[in-house]
Enzyme design. Structure first.
Site, PDB file in Angstrom:
ATOM      1  N   ARG A  65       0.872  -1.281   0.060  1.00  8.19           N
ATOM      2  CA  ARG A  65       0.044   0.060  -0.161  1.00  8.19           C
ATOM      3  C   ARG A  65       0.869   1.276   0.050  1.00  8.19           C
ATOM      4  O   ARG A  65       0.401   2.226  -0.694  1.00  8.19           O
ATOM      5  CB  ARG A  65      -0.935   0.092   1.337  1.00  8.19           C
ATOM      6  CG  ARG A  65      -1.869   1.250   1.220  1.00  8.19           C
ATOM      7  CD  ARG A  65      -2.861   1.037   2.388  1.00  8.19           C
ATOM      8  NE  ARG A  65      -3.910   2.042   2.344  1.00  8.19           N
ATOM      9  CZ  ARG A  65      -4.264   2.971   3.107  1.00  8.19           C
ATOM     10  NH1 ARG A  65      -3.414   2.845   4.566  1.00  8.19           N
ATOM     11  NH2 ARG A  65      -5.214   3.725   3.155  1.00  8.19           N
ATOM     12  N   HIS A  69       0.600   4.946  -2.281  1.00  7.24           N
ATOM     13  CA  HIS A  69       0.490   6.213  -1.634  1.00  7.24           C
ATOM     14  C   HIS A  69       1.719   6.997  -1.933  1.00  7.24           C
ATOM     15  O   HIS A  69       1.749   8.366  -2.097  1.00  7.24           O
ATOM     16  CB  HIS A  69       0.289   6.069  -0.221  1.00  7.24           C
ATOM     17  CG  HIS A  69      -1.012   5.783   0.169  1.00  7.24           C
ATOM     18  ND1 HIS A  69      -1.707   5.831   1.393  1.00  7.24           N
ATOM     19  CD2 HIS A  69      -1.945   4.898  -0.411  1.00  7.24           C
ATOM     20  CE1 HIS A  69      -2.952   5.512   1.459  1.00  7.24           C
ATOM     21  NE2 HIS A  69      -3.181   4.928   0.196  1.00  7.24           N
ATOM     22  N   ASP A  70       2.971   6.318  -2.217  1.00 11.35           N
ATOM     23  CA  ASP A  70       4.054   7.354  -2.552  1.00 11.35           C
ATOM     24  C   ASP A  70       3.932   7.646  -4.124  1.00 11.35           C
ATOM     25  O   ASP A  70       4.035   8.732  -4.449  1.00 11.35           O
ATOM     26  CB  ASP A  70       5.536   6.245  -2.300  1.00 11.35           C
ATOM     27  CG  ASP A  70       6.601   7.171  -2.783  1.00 11.35           C
ATOM     28  OD1 ASP A  70       6.522   8.296  -2.546  1.00 11.35           O
ATOM     29  OD2 ASP A  70       7.714   6.681  -3.314  1.00 11.35           O
ATOM     30  N   ASN A  97      -3.430   8.774   5.152  1.00 10.00           N
ATOM     31  CA  ASN A  97      -2.208   8.197   5.852  1.00 10.00           C
ATOM     32  C   ASN A  97      -1.966   8.066   7.361  1.00 10.00           C
ATOM     33  O   ASN A  97      -1.831   7.083   7.962  1.00 10.00           O
ATOM     34  CB  ASN A  97      -0.800   8.875   5.338  1.00 10.00           C
ATOM     35  CG  ASN A  97      -0.566   8.546   3.710  1.00 10.00           C
ATOM     36  OD1 ASN A  97      -0.828   7.465   3.316  1.00 10.00           O
ATOM     37  ND2 ASN A  97      -0.049   9.665   3.177  1.00 10.00           N
ATOM     38  N   HIS A 195      -6.252  -5.391  -2.616  1.00 12.09           N
ATOM     39  CA  HIS A 195      -7.148  -5.614  -1.319  1.00 12.09           C
ATOM     40  C   HIS A 195      -7.426  -7.094  -1.249  1.00 12.09           C
ATOM     41  O   HIS A 195      -8.410  -7.457  -0.523  1.00 12.09           O
ATOM     42  CB  HIS A 195      -8.432  -4.646  -1.623  1.00 12.09           C
ATOM     43  CG  HIS A 195      -8.192  -3.280  -1.574  1.00 12.09           C
ATOM     44  ND1 HIS A 195      -9.282  -2.400  -1.969  1.00 12.09           N
ATOM     45  CD2 HIS A 195      -6.967  -2.652  -0.980  1.00 12.09           C
ATOM     46  CE1 HIS A 195      -8.530  -1.084  -1.478  1.00 12.09           C
ATOM     47  NE2 HIS A 195      -7.194  -1.330  -1.142  1.00 12.09           N
ATOM     48  N   THR A 250      -9.410 -15.540   2.049  1.00 15.13           N
ATOM     49  CA  THR A 250      -8.085 -15.763   2.306  1.00 15.13           C
ATOM     50  C   THR A 250      -7.277 -14.640   2.800  1.00 15.13           C
ATOM     51  O   THR A 250      -6.695 -13.653   1.693  1.00 15.13           O
ATOM     52  CB  THR A 250      -7.367 -16.414   1.155  1.00 15.13           C
ATOM     53  OG1 THR A 250      -7.704 -15.541   0.051  1.00 15.13           O
ATOM     54  CG2 THR A 250      -7.832 -17.832   0.838  1.00 15.13           C
TER      55      THR A 250
END
Ligand code: HEM
Ligand SMILES: *[C@@H]1O[C@H](CO)[C@@H](O)[C@H](O)[C@H]1NC(C)=O
Ligand SMILES: *[C@@H]1O[C@H](CO)[C@@H](O)[C@H](O)[C@H]1NC(C)=O
Ligand SMILES: *[C@@H]1O[C@H](CO)[C@@H](O)[C@H](O)[C@H]1NC(C)=O
Length: 333
Positions: A65, A69-70, A97, A195, A250
């Site tokens: 993740r 976001h970077d 964040n 996800h 899972t």
């Protein structure tokens, strides 16, 4: 006449040279970038994250993740890692964040291990690209050849981090946020497949359970059995930081179950379910969800391609930016 002609010919030649020179300084990313300067970099990354995983099963998801976001904020340039100073407004305090993005101490450990062996060579931005690939691979997902050669920013961009895709965004908003960074509907659907592992706090989907879109009712695109389970875990206006598996089938494995969950009205976030259930999905993202649900190899290939696409968002290369020695601060500060 002749001298006029040769003058314009030489200016054409000069222009071609200038264009080639400019291209040359705008270096491309390459999978062999550290082959001479830090040949063991990828083994070091893998070793540190495996170590971290022994006490934190969630870490592979968390690192994956962070790459998202970077890269979405002024490109994949490690800007996400910078802490606040009098001159830096850290991206870490943006809503996407704050109390949510995690894994920063592990990135510090990777950086320290690499600095021990090849000081001043490997960027924090590249460390994150390598760590996400290794995380997906170690979780049972695809592997790919990571493109490298990014450098680190000397700035952060909090305003842009405030505009990261939100779990409450509609499909059309999500599509436009991806297209703004050059990513397609296929990239949106493939990357949302991340996800398949990791957790989400109740506060990111609580309103779907009780008061969806101010209707006073749950989100009708949520399976009623799943709704009941989620209401147990996330009571109305309570346990807002409580953790839930993004993929209830899972939870720690990287597989294609995310897409069958969405097909079964079991997407956890509104942004997940929108890919199939939004009124404009049929003509855009829904067929892509269905194709990934029905073929693991199609999804895995698309995910690897889309991670490379996301990793190509405006990198700093050549002499732009710097190689930070500590991911949390710019050099000399
Ligand atoms: C499409 C837009 C997206 C939205 C709106 C979104 C939103 C979210 C939210 C709200 C969470 C839960 C965070 C928390 O509870 O603290 C989450 C978790 C996560 N996201 Fe996304 N996400 C998106 C796309 C992506 C992409 C592109 C990736 C990576 C390729 C990704 C990877 C993850 C992972 C692995 C987790 C679990 C992290 C952990 O357990 O620490 N997401 N996302
Ligand atoms: C590369 O790094 C790994 C992990 O730290 C280590 O086990 C291995 O000995 C290193 N190999 C070389 C040639 O330095
Ligand atoms: C981040 O979270 C902390 C702890 O919940 C809170 O005190 C702080 O105000 C938040 N920061 C921002 C910028 O929202
Ligand atoms: C939420 O409500 C608004 C206004 O009633 C409507 O335009 C919008 O489509 C709704 N969103 C969803 C996801 O149902």
């Amino acid at each position: 006449m002749l001298s006029n002609y040769s003058a314009s010919l030489s200016s054409v030649v000069l222009t071609i040279f200038a264009v080639l020179l400019l291209r040359g300084s705008e270096a491309q990313l390459s999978s062999t970038f550290y082959d001479r300067t830090c040949p063991n970099v990828s083994a070091i990354v893998t070793s540190v994250i495996k170590q971290a995983h022994q006490s934190d099963v969630r870490i592979y998801a968390s690192l994956t993740r962070l790459f998202f976001h970077d890269c979405f904020v002024q490109g994949c340039d490690g800007s996400l890692f910078l802490d606040s100073t009098p001159t830096i407004q850290s991206e870490k305090s943006a809503p996407a964040n704050n109390n949510s993005a995690r894994g920063f101490p592990v990135v510090d450990n990777i950086k320290a291990a690499i600095e021990n062996v090849c000081p001043g060579v490997v960027s924090c931005a590249d460390i994150l690209a390598l760590a996400s690939e290794a995380s997906v691979d170690l979780s049972g997902g695809p592997s790919w050849s990571v493109l490298l050669g990014r450098r680190d920013s000397t700035t952060a961009n909090l305003a842009s981090a405030m505009n990261l895709p939100s779990p409450f965004d509609t499909l059309s908003k999500l599509r436009s946020k991806f297209s703004n960074v050059g990513l397609s509907d296929t990239d949106l659907v493939a990357l949302s497949g991340a996800h398949t592992f990791g957790r989400a706090q109740c506060r990111f989907f609580n309103q779907r359970l009780y008061n969806f879109n101010n209707t006073g009712r749950p989100d009708p695109t949520l399976d009623t059995t799943y709704l009941a389970t989620l209401q147990q875990s996330c009571p109305k206006n309570a346990n807002l930081n409580g953790l839930n598996n993004l993929d209830p089938t899972t939870p720690n494995k990287f597989d294609k179950n995310y897409y069958s969950n969405v097909e079964n009205k079991r997407g956890l976030l509104q942004s997940d379910q929108e890919l199939l259930s939004s009124s404009d999905a049929a003509s855009t993202t829904a067929p892509i969800v269905n194709s990934f649900a029905s073929s693991k190899s199609t999804f895995f290939r698309a995910f690897a391609t889309s991670m490379i696409n996301m990793g190509n968002i405006s990198p700093l290369t050549g002499s732009r930016g710097e190689i930070r020695s500590n991911c949390r601060k710019i050099n000399g500060s």
